[in-house]
Design an enzyme around this catalytic site. Structure first.
Site, PDB file in Angstrom:
ATOM      1  N   GLY A 152      27.198 -20.575 -67.157  1.00 22.64           N
ATOM      2  CA  GLY A 152      26.720 -19.206 -67.097  1.00 22.64           C
ATOM      3  C   GLY A 152      25.433 -19.099 -66.295  1.00 22.64           C
ATOM      4  CG  LEU A 153      21.915 -19.730 -67.475  1.00 22.63           C
ATOM      5  CD1 LEU A 153      21.098 -21.001 -67.336  1.00 22.63           C
ATOM      6  CD2 LEU A 153      21.116 -18.666 -68.207  1.00 22.63           C
ATOM      7  CB  CYS A 154      25.889 -16.915 -62.436  1.00 25.83           C
ATOM      8  SG  CYS A 154      27.373 -17.178 -63.420  1.00 25.83           S
ATOM      9  N   GLY A 155      24.410 -13.974 -64.110  1.00 32.11           N
ATOM     10  CA  GLY A 155      24.560 -12.530 -64.209  1.00 32.11           C
ATOM     11  C   GLY A 155      25.958 -12.124 -64.662  1.00 32.11           C
ATOM     12  CG  PHE A 201      30.009 -14.968 -60.577  1.00 32.52           C
ATOM     13  CD1 PHE A 201      30.339 -14.549 -59.309  1.00 32.52           C
ATOM     14  CD2 PHE A 201      30.589 -16.124 -61.065  1.00 32.52           C
ATOM     15  CE1 PHE A 201      31.228 -15.266 -58.530  1.00 32.52           C
ATOM     16  CE2 PHE A 201      31.479 -16.855 -60.297  1.00 32.52           C
ATOM     17  CZ  PHE A 201      31.791 -16.427 -59.021  1.00 32.52           C
TER      18      PHE A 201
END
Length: 285
Positions: free
Chosen positions: A87-90, A92
């Site tokens: 994760g940690l990609c908004g 997306f």
């Protein structure tokens, strides 16, 4: 109201978080450049292969291939959903799974049986939590390799030719720019050769035969389509993560500024209180 030590402790904690987000942004930016080079190099080949396949199929009406034949009744659909592992990609991953979930609900509403083949941990987790029928899981670790696409494409083609599914639909995120990634839905099987302009002659001769050429060309087109989707997803993931970490870094800067202002006000209030106590004590004497 928090005391000075609490505010200082929180400023230090946010500053450490800022160091992490800034480092992750730099790493994502470096990976994005490599991923962007890969997808930019793959697109022309994929487009040219599609054009060649279209010309061969249109010019040879008698040529057939199992992956080109549409089944009589489309009762079963397999969704191949491509997401990232982390994760940690908004938004997306959520944008892709939302598009896939919408298509799944539509096909079920039309009476079709729908199963999901997940590529990436986030897709697997999403559909497993919602009780969807998972027919396969294809974990892709590290940088995308063509061998990953070959493995996935061969299994998808095998299930299609065996009649275990009537169509295969690919759902992935298409990389447009570093700030824009678009969820894309495309039919993978049966292979759509695409529309060729009427009257356009085939600019080459086919030897030994069109059927022999299609035996090689059609499976290769499926592999390249999967490979392109994986590369598009890879570039989009790093772009989205870079943007998300950039936003997180800005938020930590704003939070540190706010906490510093709060700390200064609290310290000023404490100093003023001490001065008042000193003056009051002097007056009492």
């Amino acid at each position: 109201m928090p005391n000075l030590k609490d505010i200082q402790r929180r400023i230090g904690s946010v500053a450490k978080t800022q160091q992490i987000t800034r480092a992750m942004r730099m790493v994502a930016g470096a990976k994005l450049r490599r991923a962007q080079d890969s997808i930019n190099a793959a697109r022309p080949y994929a487009e040219r292969l599609q054009t060649t396949l279209s010309r061969v199929v249109r010019s040879q009406a008698q040529a057939e291939h199992p992956l080109l034949k549409a089944h009589a009744n489309t009762k079963t659909t397999e969704l191949v959903v491509v997401t990232s592992n982390r994760g940690l990609c908004g938004a997306f991953n959520s944008n892709v799974v939302k598009a896939a979930q919408k298509l799944l609900d539509e096909r079920r509403g039309a009476g079709s049986q729908v199963s999901v083949a997940s590529v990436g941990r986030k897709a697997n987790e999403h559909f497993r939590r919602r009780g969807a029928t998972l027919c396969a899981d294809y974990p892709v670790e590290g940088w995308v390799q063509y061998s990953d696409a070959v493995r996935i494409a061969s299994e998808l083609a095998s299930r299609f030719t065996q009649g275990r599914c009537d169509e295969v639909i690919l759902v992935y995120s298409r990389f447009i720019t570093a700030m824009t990634q678009k969820p894309t839905v495309t039919r993978l099987l049966p292979v759509d050769p695409g529309a060729e302009e009427a009257g356009e002659a085939t600019p080459f001769e086919i030897e030994p035969s069109a059927a022999r050429l299609l035996e090689v060309l059609v499976p290769k087109a499926v592999e390249v389509a999967v490979f392109r989707a994986l590369l598009e997803n890879q570039a989009g993931e790093h772009a989205a993560r870079m943007a998300a970490m950039e936003s997180a870094t800005r938020n930590t800067e704003e939070l540190i500024d706010s906490l510093t202002l709060q700390f200064n006000r609290a310290r000023q209030a404490a100093i003023t209180k001490e001065l008042v106590e000193i003056v009051s004590g002097a007056e009492a004497l």
